[in-house]
Design a protein around this motif. Structure first.
Motif: not given
Ligand code: T4K
Length: 369
Positions: A31, A39, A43, A233
């Motif tokens: 990504r 993301p 989440e 992340e």
């Protein structure tokens, strides 16, 4: 000294298997998105909110920053009452947020702040009470809410130890204006480093998101100061994997806790600190109090264990009230002093098996004078 076993630590890491880590990190590389509300952070926030039963979770760099940004975003001012018996981060985060920590004593059985220890410290300059759910045992939140309400004070909780714990049938996470969690490597739910704030107050959640991130985003509100508290992340990937394993890790912790408890209860001079029986626990810490008649001091016993590769710790010796910058006041906290000179944490977490517990207990028996 003959060394025939690996050292055992407090808070041994719960590690997800490497295939799952590789898959999660491959996704991040593909990504090409490393940080700033990616993301995986979104989440993780959604899953944590669901698990805690709260409207908002804001993930940040660590538990210290979680408390700092939440205190700043709450517009607290002046003095804040918190327990003297806690990891220094609780007070230091408040100091960084421009507040003046006022140290209260704790209950000798629960190791937590109580309405009775808070009451004498309330004056016109106090704006808030911050409880700490010590070792995951939830504070008496109703009593603290009662005294906070009586004096129109904000109430919040440092739940660094408390993920998966509860007060009666209510989960830690939704108490007070906000609660803060640590997802440090040694915690049962870990992001390597990480933390979050949980709150049911949507406006406060927006203010926390704004304070914790310099990057303007829709929904930002006007705040007086901002900082970079963003979770990356990579941290979120570790947290999501850890969350998948959480129930199994709690079950394993509980087995270890019960094995330690059964074996230590009859050692005269050692008091085993039970986890709460009136609400869920994550059984993360294994805590002892060393009584005078054990025949060795807490420090002596800690050294005896450490020389045998059992790396016991004495959180929070010598007590935050005895080190800078808080040692210039003569705090009246006799129970905190007593705990700081008696409490020992035993090795806990992943990889501590029955044979390890037998080894630790046998060393404790050998240590008894
Ligand atoms: N409020 C409270 C009530 C807290 O207890 C804490 C932190 C906070 C706020 C702040 O949350 P964070 O900002 O930390 O997220 C540990 C933890 O660092 C700290 O998170 C925790 N509480 C405190 C009670 O304990 P240390 O400095 O004693 O732990 P450390 O990093 O030396 O690790 C303990 C042992 O674990 C080591 O001897 C070796 C082993 N270990 C550690 C790491 C990091 C490993 O084997 N592998 C590792 O990767 O503070």
């Amino acid at each position: 000294m003959v060394r025939n076993a690996p050292p055992l630590y407090v808070g041994q890491l719960n590690t997800p298997d490497s295939d799952r880590v590789t898959t999660a990190f491959d996704g991040i590389l593909q990504r090409r998105y490393y940080t700033n509300h990616g993301p995986l952070v979104a989440e993780l926030e959604a899953r944590l909110a669901e698990r805690l039963g709260v409207r908002n979770v804001i993930c940040v760099t660590n538990g210290t920053v979680a408390l700092m940004v939440a205190a700043k975003a709450s517009n607290l001012s002046g003095k804040v009452i918190l327990p003297a018996y806690t990891f220094p981060a609780t007070a230091q985060a408040l100091t960084f947020a421009g507040l003046e920590p006022v140290l209260a004593d704790v209950d000798p059985r629960t190791h937590n702040l109580t309405a009775a220890t808070v009451a004498p410290l309330i004056d016109a300059d106090v704006s808030a009470i911050v409880g700490v759910h010590m070792w995951g045992r939830a504070c008496d939140v109703d009593a603290l809410a009662g005294i906070a309400g009586e004096h129109t004070l904000s109430l919040a909780f440092d739940a660094a130890h408390g993920f998966g714990c509860g007060y009666m049938d209510r989960s830690v996470g939704g108490f007070g204006r906000f609660e803060t969690f640590s997802f440090h490597a040694t915690k049962i739910l870990n992001c390597a480093e990480g933390g979050c704030v949980s709150t049911n107050d949507d406006d406060l959640a927006q203010a926390i998101r704004t304070v914790a991130n310099f990057h303007d985003r829709p929904g930002d509100v006007s705040v007086s100061l901002r900082i970079n508290g963003k979770m990356s992340e990579a941290q979120a990937a570790m947290g999501l994997l850890s969350l998948e394993d959480f129930d199994a890790n709690v079950a394993a912790n509980r087995d270890r806790y019960l094995a330690y408890r059964a074996a230590i209860r009859d050692i005269d001079g050692l008091t085993f600190v039970d986890h709460a029986s009136d609400g869920p626990s994550n059984y993360q810490y294994v805590v002892l109090e060393v009584e005078e008649h054990f025949g060795r001091s807490q420090e002596d016993l800690m050294r005896f264990l450490q020389e045998r590769d059992v790396i016991a710790r004495r959180y929070f010796y010598p007590g935050m009230h005895r080190v800078p910058p808080y040692d210039t006041t003569d705090w009246d906290v006799p129970e905190t002093d007593r705990l700081c000179s008696r409490v020992l944490q035993l090795p806990s977490g992943d990889g501590i098996g029955g044979a390890d517990i037998d080894r630790v207990v046998s060393i404790l028996r050998d240590a008894k004078a």
